[in-house]
Design a protein around this motif. Structure first.
Motif: not given
Length: 298
Positions: A108-113
């Motif tokens: 989720l964090m990588f997707s948001n970044i």
């Protein structure tokens, strides 16, 4: 060919395959005649033998100019495998497996970044809960195991981050490829990454007894089966979100297996009643964090 059971069960069976696979790695390496790197080589070579030939059955071949996309995803997957096998050999499986549930938060964090989006409150809450869960699972009255605890947590998180990067890249580039060509090209890095370990694998297999080789073979078969089940689950009807939630039952499964089998085998004796309870509670906290991250939108 699709397995003969409902789609929703794919990730649950994948979780069981993963738990049995890493336990088999632990059993094989305990005899000291075969190393984690050799077991990694066995797994990655089998993965290559099973998945790379799928390119020949793909409906269309991808353009040469974009082949680097799944190859890059495969590099991260190979890195995740390296961290997983070292951790399974030298760390604590009952701690590593539930911590691996943190992978979805990295996804989720990588997707948001990559999308340049602000992290929602659910990610912050889930991250805090996961940190608390790791602290709970590592809490101990004595200090002799602290170094092993830190080692396990570090490698488990490295594996999570690597696998998450692979997932995000696969999700981003999958529309450019057929299913068969995507899984084939993503797998290329697996056998290539273990070429330096093949001579060591051959030497150690000659020195190992039948039981050790059997555990090594079981670990490879289980982990390749886990990869296949998760791939068809994520790309099929279940979807990535629900697949990751159900797959994280592996933490509870691994703790239950380690506790039960540890009573019968010194090779797997990691937990007493209190530590098993703490790690089960920690695994439940991580599952709760994952639900929050996926379904609490603010």
């Amino acid at each position: 060919m699709q397995p003969p059971f409902p789609d929703i069960l794919f990730p649950v069976f994948a979780a069981a395959c993963y738990a049995f696979g890493v336990i088999a790695v632990k059993c094989a390496s305990k005899n000291k005649t075969i190393s984690g790197m050799s077991l990694l080589a066995m797994n990655n070579l089998l993965s290559g033998a099973v998945f790379i030939p799928q390119i020949f059955f793909a409906p269309t071949l991808p353009e040469i100019s974009i082949i680097w996309q799944p190859l890059l995803a495969g590099v991260f997957c190979a890195a995740g495998n390296l961290a997983t096998f070292i951790c399974a050999e030298r760390g604590e499986v009952s701690l590593m497996t539930p911590i691996m549930g943190v992978k979805i938060l990295f996804v989720l964090m990588f997707s948001n970044i990559m999308l340049h989006a602000k992290l929602p409150s659910s990610i912050i809450f889930a991250g805090t809960m996961c940190c608390a869960a790791v602290f709970l699972m590592g809490k101990s009255k004595g200090k002799p195991g602290r170094q092993k605890f830190r080692f396990t947590v570090f490698l488990a998180l490295c594996a999570c981050a690597s696998y998450a990067a692979c997932d995000v890249l696969m999700q981003k580039y999958a529309p450019n490829f057929s299913t068969r060509s995507m899984i084939a090209l993503t797998t290329v890095a697996m056998p290539v990454s273990v070429i330096p370990f093949i001579p060591k694998l051959i030497t150690e297999l000659k020195k190992s007894n039948a039981e050790t080789v059997a555990f090594g073979a079981i670990s490879s078969i289980m982990l390749v089966g886990e990869s296949f089940l998760m791939f068809i689950s994520i790309t099929g009807k279940v979807g990535a979100a629900m697949s990751n939630i159900l797959f994280n039952t592996r933490g509870i499964i691994a703790i239950a297996l380690i506790y039960a089998l540890g009573a019968k085998s010194m090779k797997l004796r990691e937990l007493d009643g209190n530590s098993a309870l703490r790690r089960a509670l920690g695994a439940i906290m991580i599952l709760t964090a994952i639900f929050a991250a996926l379904y609490w939108r603010q």
